[in-house]
Design an enzyme around this catalytic site. Structure first.
Site, PDB file in Angstrom:
ATOM      1  N   ASN A   8       0.864  -1.181   0.000  1.00 12.83           N
ATOM      2  CA  ASN A   8       0.000   0.000   0.000  1.00 12.83           C
ATOM      3  C   ASN A   8       0.901   1.231   0.000  1.00 12.83           C
ATOM      4  OD1 ASN A   8      -1.755   2.077   0.508  1.00 12.83           O
ATOM      5  ND2 ASN A   8      -2.718   1.132   2.311  1.00 12.83           N
ATOM      6  N   HIS A 178     -10.085   5.185  -1.433  1.00 11.80           N
ATOM      7  CA  HIS A 178     -10.013   4.464  -0.143  1.00 11.80           C
ATOM      8  C   HIS A 178     -11.081   3.368  -0.035  1.00 11.80           C
ATOM      9  CE1 HIS A 178      -8.329   8.465   1.659  1.00 11.80           C
ATOM     10  NE2 HIS A 178      -7.312   7.688   1.320  1.00 11.80           N
ATOM     11  N   ASN A 208      -3.231  10.637   5.813  1.00 13.23           N
ATOM     12  CA  ASN A 208      -2.659  11.775   5.095  1.00 13.23           C
ATOM     13  C   ASN A 208      -3.637  12.204   3.995  1.00 13.23           C
ATOM     14  OD1 ASN A 208      -0.520  13.616   4.770  1.00 13.23           O
ATOM     15  ND2 ASN A 208       0.096  12.506   2.933  1.00 13.23           N
ATOM     16  N   ARG A 282       0.730  14.822  13.961  1.00 11.09           N
ATOM     17  CA  ARG A 282       1.483  14.785  15.223  1.00 11.09           C
ATOM     18  C   ARG A 282       2.141  16.135  15.492  1.00 11.09           C
ATOM     19  NH1 ARG A 282       3.702   8.996  13.410  1.00 11.09           N
ATOM     20  NH2 ARG A 282       3.441  10.115  11.461  1.00 11.09           N
ATOM     21  N   GLY A 328      -4.363   6.676   9.690  1.00 14.55           N
ATOM     22  CA  GLY A 328      -3.361   7.285  10.572  1.00 14.55           C
ATOM     23  C   GLY A 328      -3.916   8.166  11.666  1.00 14.55           C
ATOM     24  N   GLY A 330      -7.297   8.780  12.250  1.00 13.48           N
ATOM     25  CA  GLY A 330      -8.524   8.175  12.798  1.00 13.48           C
ATOM     26  C   GLY A 330      -8.214   7.137  13.859  1.00 13.48           C
TER      27      GLY A 330
HETATM   28  P1  AMP Z   1      -1.988   7.258   6.599  1.00 10.10           P
HETATM   29  O1  AMP Z   1      -2.080   8.060   5.337  1.00 10.10           O
HETATM   30  O2  AMP Z   1      -3.215   6.514   6.953  1.00 10.10           O
HETATM   31  O3  AMP Z   1      -0.732   6.415   6.649  1.00 10.10           O
HETATM   32  O4  AMP Z   1      -1.832   8.343   7.772  1.00 10.10           O
HETATM   33  C1  AMP Z   1      -0.670   9.103   7.889  1.00 10.10           C
HETATM   34  C2  AMP Z   1      -0.954  10.259   8.807  1.00 10.10           C
HETATM   35  O5  AMP Z   1      -1.512   9.818  10.060  1.00 10.10           O
HETATM   36  C3  AMP Z   1       0.289  11.031   9.200  1.00 10.10           C
HETATM   37  O6  AMP Z   1       0.581  12.016   8.254  1.00 10.10           O
HETATM   38  C4  AMP Z   1      -0.120  11.641  10.521  1.00 10.10           C
HETATM   39  O7  AMP Z   1      -0.738  12.876  10.264  1.00 10.10           O
HETATM   40  C5  AMP Z   1      -1.153  10.705  11.089  1.00 10.10           C
HETATM   41  N1  AMP Z   1      -0.665   9.944  12.243  1.00 10.10           N
HETATM   42  C6  AMP Z   1       0.070   8.805  12.219  1.00 10.10           C
HETATM   43  N2  AMP Z   1       0.355   8.411  13.486  1.00 10.10           N
HETATM   44  C7  AMP Z   1      -0.191   9.312  14.309  1.00 10.10           C
HETATM   45  C8  AMP Z   1      -0.242   9.487  15.737  1.00 10.10           C
HETATM   46  N3  AMP Z   1       0.344   8.609  16.559  1.00 10.10           N
HETATM   47  N4  AMP Z   1      -0.923  10.569  16.216  1.00 10.10           N
HETATM   48  C9  AMP Z   1      -1.506  11.441  15.387  1.00 10.10           C
HETATM   49  N5  AMP Z   1      -1.502  11.336  14.052  1.00 10.10           N
HETATM   50  C10 AMP Z   1      -0.853  10.298  13.520  1.00 10.10           C
END
Ligand code: AMP
Length: 397
Positions: A8, A178, A208, A282, A328, A330
């Site tokens: 992914n 998604h 993201n 974060r 991420g 959520g």
């Molecule tokens: P994804 O695209 O689902 O991989 O999500 C990535 C995003 O999730 C990152 O850019 C962060 O903004 C958010 N994220 C990942 N880990 C955390 C965390 N522990 N706390 C808050 N936001 C997070």
């Protein structure tokens, strides 16, 4: 034993899981994060051991090379030829793909052609695919398309109020994205609800990239992304839906071309653009906790756009049994979940249990208060298992 690598490759991350199929046992999994940023992070988990390396990953090709090297150096495989097949998540399948597909030159060309519709994703997927193809000659690949789950939307959900011929001539309509995640998470939410005969679920995939989907009786009814993954709620670097007139207005004011402005919409907007701090939640949360005004604005704007879609989907579905957070932010960001639900709570009677919301876990869980009118769940998404299943099914492994 069949080993299937599910990949992914997201806009700033590359998740992978090596599956033993058909048992669906995860042999190893991991994540390369913050691709394209100054400093990246590579985590691989195997046999209960977790290893992390901090290093920059300028692009997805470098991330794939690091992963394949780690498979050998960690003794997870002796040779890369032990991997029987690779399944890849693809964001945009357009009108071409109603199901996953075995990759050949024609499929690859179509995904390439669709890069215009998913400029942050399809190119990244193809870089990942080509790097794996080069490193694993002779192995078959399957593409699983995020658009497939959204094919059940009816015209009133997927049409734009543009001249009809743009739909018939150019296929301009909502495709969503998604979908594999929304399908997985809505299925899990329905299970948590006790498998009722009818169900109304709103899935908030907040990574993201971010999208919400209204799911009626297990089928997609409406979704927030559109012709491309730029539409809908604000995201890490994408603006989401904005007044279409802003584009020509800003092109005139700044002297930028529409393509350059679109690049701003995709890569310099969203959390990054509003906060001026980072696209990563974060970093925004840390600044929010320090009282940074732009971080507070960014968080409130984010929560309100998510809440607007929750409200719209509540109306479209004629109610809601469960709201499920995933991806991420959520899954990990309790403060973002809290802000989103607070925006909805007066109208919808939905409330979080603060203690449950604060718990960090990788398990699916309920976080709503006992007297909440709507159940709220955190459900870690698992697009990879869906990809591995389709890879095995299509290749007859
Ligand atoms: P994804 O695209 O689902 O991989 O999500 C990535 C995003 O999730 C990152 O850019 C962060 O903004 C958010 N994220 C990942 N880990 C955390 C965390 N522990 N706390 C808050 N936001 C997070």
């Amino acid at each position: 034993m069949v080993k299937v690598m599910a990949v992914n490759a997201g806009s700033s991350s590359l998740k992978f899981q090596l599956f033993d199929m058909p048992s669906e046992k995860v042999i190893c999994n991991g994540l390369v994060e913050r691709i394209g940023m100054d400093m990246g992070n590579f985590t691989i988990k195997h046999d209960g051991e977790k290893k992390s390396v901090e290093q920059p990953f300028p692009d997805h090709g470098v991330a794939v090379d690091a992963l394949l090297k780690a498979l050998i150096s960690e003794g997870i495989v002796k040779e890369l030829s032990e991997i029987n097949a690779v399944g890849h998540r693809i964001v945009q399948g357009g009108a071409y793909f109603a199901d996953s597909a075995i990759v050949d030159d024609d499929v690859e060309a179509k995904v390439e052609e669709l890069c215009d519709l998913a400029p942050l994703h399809n190119p990244a997927h193809l870089i990942g695919y080509r790097a794996f193809k080069k490193a694993l000659p002779g192995v078959e690949h399957v593409f699983t398309f995020d658009t497939a789950f959204h094919q059940t939307m009816d015209e009133a959900s997927y049409m734009y109020a543009l001249p009809y011929e743009y739909y018939t001539k150019y296929k301009v309509r909502k495709y969503g994205a998604h979908g594999t995640s929304h399908k997985y998470v809505s299925e899990q939410a329905i299970k948590l609800l006790g498998n009722p005969e009818t169900s109304k679920v709103i899935v908030c995939h907040l990574g993201n990239g971010a999208s919400l989907t209204a799911v009626k009786n297990g089928k997609c009814y409406d979704t927030s992304m559109g012709l491309t993954p730029l539409a809908g709620v604000m995201m890490g670097t994408r603006c989401g839906t904005v007044d279409p007139s802003i584009m020509p207005y800003l092109c005139e004011k700044t002297g930028m071309t529409p393509q350059e402005m679109l690049n701003v919409y995709n890569k310099q907007s969203g959390m990054l653009g509003v906060s001026g701090i980072s696209s990563d939640a974060r970093d925004i949360e840390a600044a929010y906790n320090e009282g940074n005004e732009r971080a507070i604005l960014t968080s409130n704007l984010y929560a309100r756009t998510v809440a607007k879609y929750i409200g719209a989907y509540f109306v479209e579905l004629g109610g809601c049994d469960a709201i499920a957070f995933t991806a991420g932010l959520g899954e990990n960001s309790s403060y973002i979940r809290d802000l989103c639900i607070k925006e909805c709570s007066e109208a919808l009677g939905v409330k979080l249990d603060a203690e449950k919301n604060a718990i960090r876990s990788d398990q699916a869980r309920e976080i709503s208060a006992a007297d909440s009118a709507i159940k709220v769940y955190v459900i870690p998404t698992n697009e990879e298992v869906m990809i591995a299943r389709d890879t095995v099914r299509l290749l007859g492994l």
